[in-house]
Scaffold this motif. Structure first.
Motif, PDB file in Angstrom:
ATOM      1  N   SER A 299       0.805  -1.113   0.065  1.00 24.97           N
ATOM      2  CA  SER A 299      -0.152  -0.044   0.049  1.00 24.97           C
ATOM      3  C   SER A 299       1.129   1.255   0.196  1.00 24.97           C
ATOM      4  O   SER A 299       1.837   1.441   0.761  1.00 24.97           O
ATOM      5  CB  SER A 299      -0.989  -0.122   1.151  1.00 24.97           C
ATOM      6  OG  SER A 299      -1.441   1.380   1.447  1.00 24.97           O
ATOM      7  N   ARG A 300       0.950   1.836  -1.032  1.00 31.98           N
ATOM      8  CA  ARG A 300       1.431   3.238  -1.100  1.00 31.98           C
ATOM      9  C   ARG A 300       1.354   4.102   0.043  1.00 31.98           C
ATOM     10  O   ARG A 300       2.186   4.609   0.672  1.00 31.98           O
ATOM     11  CB  ARG A 300       1.508   3.863  -2.411  1.00 31.98           C
ATOM     12  CG  ARG A 300       1.985   3.325  -3.813  1.00 31.98           C
ATOM     13  CD  ARG A 300       1.844   4.273  -4.851  1.00 31.98           C
ATOM     14  NE  ARG A 300       2.377   3.741  -6.035  1.00 31.98           N
ATOM     15  CZ  ARG A 300       1.923   2.835  -7.008  1.00 31.98           C
ATOM     16  NH1 ARG A 300       0.610   2.386  -6.903  1.00 31.98           N
ATOM     17  NH2 ARG A 300       2.588   2.538  -7.958  1.00 31.98           N
ATOM     18  N   ASP A 301      -0.067   4.456   0.340  1.00 30.01           N
ATOM     19  CA  ASP A 301      -0.339   5.189   1.363  1.00 30.01           C
ATOM     20  C   ASP A 301       0.066   4.935   2.964  1.00 30.01           C
ATOM     21  O   ASP A 301       0.589   5.622   3.427  1.00 30.01           O
ATOM     22  CB  ASP A 301      -1.904   5.395   1.383  1.00 30.01           C
ATOM     23  CG  ASP A 301      -2.677   6.142   0.224  1.00 30.01           C
ATOM     24  OD1 ASP A 301      -1.763   6.852  -0.322  1.00 30.01           O
ATOM     25  OD2 ASP A 301      -3.570   6.116   0.089  1.00 30.01           O
ATOM     26  N   GLN A 302      -0.119   3.670   3.104  1.00 27.25           N
ATOM     27  CA  GLN A 302       0.644   3.262   4.437  1.00 27.25           C
ATOM     28  C   GLN A 302       1.937   3.042   4.373  1.00 27.25           C
ATOM     29  O   GLN A 302       2.698   3.536   5.425  1.00 27.25           O
ATOM     30  CB  GLN A 302       0.093   1.629   4.351  1.00 27.25           C
ATOM     31  CG  GLN A 302      -1.627   1.486   4.559  1.00 27.25           C
ATOM     32  CD  GLN A 302      -1.987   2.483   5.934  1.00 27.25           C
ATOM     33  OE1 GLN A 302      -1.428   2.502   7.008  1.00 27.25           O
ATOM     34  NE2 GLN A 302      -3.232   3.013   5.750  1.00 27.25           N
ATOM     35  N   THR A 303       2.615   2.965   3.247  1.00 28.68           N
ATOM     36  CA  THR A 303       4.243   2.951   3.251  1.00 28.68           C
ATOM     37  C   THR A 303       4.505   4.580   3.598  1.00 28.68           C
ATOM     38  O   THR A 303       5.420   4.643   4.363  1.00 28.68           O
ATOM     39  CB  THR A 303       4.553   2.547   2.054  1.00 28.68           C
ATOM     40  OG1 THR A 303       4.285   1.322   1.899  1.00 28.68           O
ATOM     41  CG2 THR A 303       6.055   2.365   1.925  1.00 28.68           C
ATOM     42  N   ASP A 340       3.942  -1.840  13.006  1.00 29.78           N
ATOM     43  CA  ASP A 340       3.514  -3.119  14.103  1.00 29.78           C
ATOM     44  C   ASP A 340       3.095  -4.195  13.436  1.00 29.78           C
ATOM     45  O   ASP A 340       3.041  -4.476  12.221  1.00 29.78           O
ATOM     46  CB  ASP A 340       2.385  -2.287  14.924  1.00 29.78           C
ATOM     47  CG  ASP A 340       1.163  -1.657  13.942  1.00 29.78           C
ATOM     48  OD1 ASP A 340       0.996  -2.199  13.055  1.00 29.78           O
ATOM     49  OD2 ASP A 340       0.518  -0.897  14.505  1.00 29.78           O
ATOM     50  N   PHE A 341       2.273  -5.204  14.089  1.00 27.55           N
ATOM     51  CA  PHE A 341       1.912  -6.293  13.467  1.00 27.55           C
ATOM     52  C   PHE A 341       0.684  -6.212  12.901  1.00 27.55           C
ATOM     53  O   PHE A 341       0.739  -6.811  11.550  1.00 27.55           O
ATOM     54  CB  PHE A 341       1.241  -7.250  14.874  1.00 27.55           C
ATOM     55  CG  PHE A 341       0.402  -8.618  14.557  1.00 27.55           C
ATOM     56  CD1 PHE A 341       1.372  -9.501  14.076  1.00 27.55           C
ATOM     57  CD2 PHE A 341      -0.904  -8.655  14.372  1.00 27.55           C
ATOM     58  CE1 PHE A 341       0.920 -10.730  13.803  1.00 27.55           C
ATOM     59  CE2 PHE A 341      -1.236  -9.890  13.850  1.00 27.55           C
ATOM     60  CZ  PHE A 341      -0.590 -10.858  13.779  1.00 27.55           C
ATOM     61  N   ILE A 342      -0.120  -5.055  12.622  1.00 29.26           N
ATOM     62  CA  ILE A 342      -1.138  -4.806  11.564  1.00 29.26           C
ATOM     63  C   ILE A 342      -0.544  -4.276  10.441  1.00 29.26           C
ATOM     64  O   ILE A 342      -0.895  -4.753   9.349  1.00 29.26           O
ATOM     65  CB  ILE A 342      -2.179  -3.613  12.367  1.00 29.26           C
ATOM     66  CG1 ILE A 342      -2.625  -4.145  13.573  1.00 29.26           C
ATOM     67  CG2 ILE A 342      -3.015  -3.441  11.277  1.00 29.26           C
ATOM     68  CD1 ILE A 342      -3.698  -5.284  13.563  1.00 29.26           C
ATOM     69  N   ASP A 343       0.464  -3.488  10.460  1.00 26.71           N
ATOM     70  CA  ASP A 343       1.250  -3.309   9.373  1.00 26.71           C
ATOM     71  C   ASP A 343       1.962  -4.621   8.576  1.00 26.71           C
ATOM     72  O   ASP A 343       1.741  -4.488   7.410  1.00 26.71           O
ATOM     73  CB  ASP A 343       2.588  -2.227   9.597  1.00 26.71           C
ATOM     74  CG  ASP A 343       1.937  -0.984  10.150  1.00 26.71           C
ATOM     75  OD1 ASP A 343       0.910  -0.296   9.605  1.00 26.71           O
ATOM     76  OD2 ASP A 343       2.415  -0.211  11.444  1.00 26.71           O
ATOM     77  N   ARG A 344       2.340  -5.135   9.420  1.00 30.52           N
ATOM     78  CA  ARG A 344       3.119  -6.434   8.791  1.00 30.52           C
ATOM     79  C   ARG A 344       2.167  -7.374   7.972  1.00 30.52           C
ATOM     80  O   ARG A 344       2.631  -8.069   7.113  1.00 30.52           O
ATOM     81  CB  ARG A 344       3.889  -7.158   9.761  1.00 30.52           C
ATOM     82  CG  ARG A 344       5.103  -6.224  10.113  1.00 30.52           C
ATOM     83  CD  ARG A 344       6.153  -6.968  11.237  1.00 30.52           C
ATOM     84  NE  ARG A 344       7.166  -6.122  11.774  1.00 30.52           N
ATOM     85  CZ  ARG A 344       7.985  -5.597  11.207  1.00 30.52           C
ATOM     86  NH1 ARG A 344       8.362  -6.237  10.008  1.00 30.52           N
ATOM     87  NH2 ARG A 344       8.883  -5.047  11.709  1.00 30.52           N
ATOM     88  N   GLN A 349       4.941  -5.792   1.619  1.00 23.18           N
ATOM     89  CA  GLN A 349       5.982  -5.225   0.731  1.00 23.18           C
ATOM     90  C   GLN A 349       6.582  -3.939   1.305  1.00 23.18           C
ATOM     91  O   GLN A 349       7.506  -3.411   1.473  1.00 23.18           O
ATOM     92  CB  GLN A 349       5.677  -5.381  -0.416  1.00 23.18           C
ATOM     93  CG  GLN A 349       6.939  -5.172  -1.470  1.00 23.18           C
ATOM     94  CD  GLN A 349       6.307  -5.497  -2.850  1.00 23.18           C
ATOM     95  OE1 GLN A 349       5.806  -4.489  -3.339  1.00 23.18           O
ATOM     96  NE2 GLN A 349       6.418  -6.558  -3.421  1.00 23.18           N
ATOM     97  N   GLY A 350       5.269  -3.058   1.431  1.00 30.26           N
ATOM     98  CA  GLY A 350       5.517  -1.693   2.064  1.00 30.26           C
ATOM     99  C   GLY A 350       6.351  -1.491   3.278  1.00 30.26           C
ATOM    100  O   GLY A 350       7.144  -0.563   3.403  1.00 30.26           O
ATOM    101  N   VAL A 351       6.160  -2.254   4.291  1.00 34.26           N
ATOM    102  CA  VAL A 351       7.079  -2.234   5.501  1.00 34.26           C
ATOM    103  C   VAL A 351       8.351  -2.518   5.179  1.00 34.26           C
ATOM    104  O   VAL A 351       9.447  -1.748   5.859  1.00 34.26           O
ATOM    105  CB  VAL A 351       6.582  -3.287   6.467  1.00 34.26           C
ATOM    106  CG1 VAL A 351       7.618  -3.594   7.585  1.00 34.26           C
ATOM    107  CG2 VAL A 351       5.173  -3.269   7.061  1.00 34.26           C
ATOM    108  N   ASP A 352       8.767  -3.400   4.319  1.00 31.58           N
ATOM    109  CA  ASP A 352      10.225  -3.624   4.018  1.00 31.58           C
ATOM    110  C   ASP A 352      10.650  -2.546   3.356  1.00 31.58           C
ATOM    111  O   ASP A 352      12.030  -1.967   3.367  1.00 31.58           O
ATOM    112  CB  ASP A 352      10.527  -4.841   3.104  1.00 31.58           C
ATOM    113  CG  ASP A 352      10.029  -5.992   3.798  1.00 31.58           C
ATOM    114  OD1 ASP A 352      10.317  -6.080   5.077  1.00 31.58           O
ATOM    115  OD2 ASP A 352       9.762  -7.189   3.222  1.00 31.58           O
TER     116      ASP A 352
END
Length: 445
Positions: A299-303, A340-344, A349-352
């Motif tokens: 997700s671009r926005d969340q990244t 956090d866990f929800i992001d992961r 991919q965005g978390v990385d």
């Protein structure tokens, strides 16, 4: 059969929970800090049109009438924008060539002999010019047109990189810029035109200081700071070889005036880095999946939400105040993405990308702190020249310097062991140098 149904129901519920968590991670609103950071990064801070040293350096190798330079630069800018579109589309691009190459004559390049004749390092500039005056004079004569173009940077307002981030494209020509300019200043000084040589060195320092303030490019910011310090070092060497009551050109006072907030402001550089990566739809790094290039892993926005706070650390008033006050800059002043866990679950991919793609700005801020401290050191040397008839020890005079060059809590500037120099520790050493020294005139007996 009942057990199987219960297991299937539990699996179904777990699947619904996972999908719910993933959806939450996909659409969660940013926190207040993340929202503020995103708003700050969206601000269009492009300066008003003025004389841009980036354009001048980009075309430094060519003989272009002043009225045609911006049009020539615009040709390359359009070519680079088209090239960026092609690179993103995966289309092969030919080697880049500047438009001016086929339309204007080129200035002669510096040869190896020329480079041996100009000041490298600048710390030995006056001695080098005295030792090899003929070779120096020949190199300066051969490159008089290039030198005139370099001196023209004094009329520039800022150093603003307005080019798209494109692979396999050259940068502006900066290799011999400051060395050639300062060699010319040293040559004037050595040949007896001391005021002219000193004024040139101070003009160069003031120019680079102004371009450092008005820049948005990380490399440009570091280079202009270094060039300002090199020019200042040469000016101090010149002053040390002049009588302590010799007049000092007014431009030197301007060049080494006490640093202000703008001298350490790295915000525009961090904004530019954001726009070249996470902040741009075109340049956002994506691994393509599925039809139309859509990725359910990213997700671009969340990244952007995760990465944004790290990019605005340099924009914070308290961080700039710490740089200016010469305070300790801990790594923690730049927050790192903390998924956090929800992001992961919802943005694998965005978390990385957020964790790996955030530059570390703190070393740049530490160098800015050293830069401000060195400007104060130069200012201290100028202030000492105003103490006529003061027979206190150098250490006592240095200790009495005004707060403008000695803010509370700043690192000490000390009298050198020889009694005719200033010494100061560098907290972010460059090229292994941990101490910087400024010579002072030998007092008249």
């Amino acid at each position: 059969m009942g057990l199987a149904r219960r297991i299937a129901g539990a699996v179904f519920l777990l699947l619904l929970l996972a999908l719910g968590l993933a959806a939450w991670g996909r659409f969660r609103a940013p926190s207040a800090a993340e929202r503020d950071a995103l708003e700050l990064l969206r601000v269009d801070s492009t300066p008003l049109p003025a004389k841009n040293a980036w354009h001048a350096l980009w075309l430094l190798d060519y003989i272009i009438p002043a009225g045609e330079r911006e049009a020539a630069y615009a040709q390359d800018l359009a070519q680079l924008r088209d090239r960026a579109v092609a690179v993103r589309a995966g289309t092969p691009v030919p080697p880049f060539r500047k438009w001016a190459e086929n339309h204007y004559a080129a200035l002669p390049k510096l040869t190896d002999d020329d480079r041996a004749a100009i000041c490298r390092p600048v710390s030995q500039c006056l001695a080098q010019v005295r030792t090899h005056p003929e070779a120096t004079r020949l190199a300066l004569t051969r490159h008089a047109d290039r030198l005139a173009a370099i001196a023209g940077l004094a009329g520039m307002d800022y150093l603003w990189n307005d080019m798209p981030p494109v692979t396999a494209a050259p940068g502006p020509d900066i290799g011999d810029v400051q060395a050639l300019w300062l060699t010319a200043a040293a040559s004037d000084f050595v040949e007896g035109r001391q005021q002219e040589g000193l004024a040139q060195a101070c003009t160069s320092a003031l120019t680079m200081r102004r371009l450092h303030v008005g820049g948005n490019d990380a490399l440009g910011s570091m280079i202009t700071a270094r060039w300002a310090i090199e020019a200042g070092g040469l000016a101090m060497d010149m002053l040390a070889q002049m009588p302590d009551d010799a007049p000092v050109p007014a431009i030197c006072a301007a060049a080494f005036a006490p640093p202000v907030d703008a001298d350490v402001d790295f915000c525009e550089v961090s904004r530019a880095q954001w726009r070249g990566s996470f902040g741009s739809v075109e340049n956002f790094p994506v691994v393509e999946h599925g039809a139309g290039g859509a990725s359910w892993l990213l997700s671009r926005d969340q990244t952007r939400r995760l990465a944004a706070p790290a990019f605005v650390a340099a924009c914070k008033a308290d961080v700039r105040a710490a740089e200016l006050a010469d305070a300790h800059l801990d790594d923690a002043i730049q927050p790192r993405p903390t998924p956090d866990f929800i992001d992961r679950i919802g943005n694998v991919q965005g978390v990385d990308l957020a964790v790996a793609g955030v530059p570390n700005f703190v070393p740049y801020l530490r160098r800015n702190r050293d830069y401000a401290a060195t400007l104060r050191m130069f200012g201290t040397a100028l202030w000492l020249r105003t103490l006529k008839g003061d027979y206190r020890t150098l250490a006592a005079r240095v200790a009495a310097r005004p707060a403008s060059v000695n803010p509370p809590g700043s690192r000490p500037i000390k009298a050198g062991p020889d009694g005719i120099s200033l010494v100061m520790d560098l907290y972010a050493p460059v090229d292994g140098e941990r101490v910087t020294t400024v010579p002072l005139p030998v007092p008249a007996s």
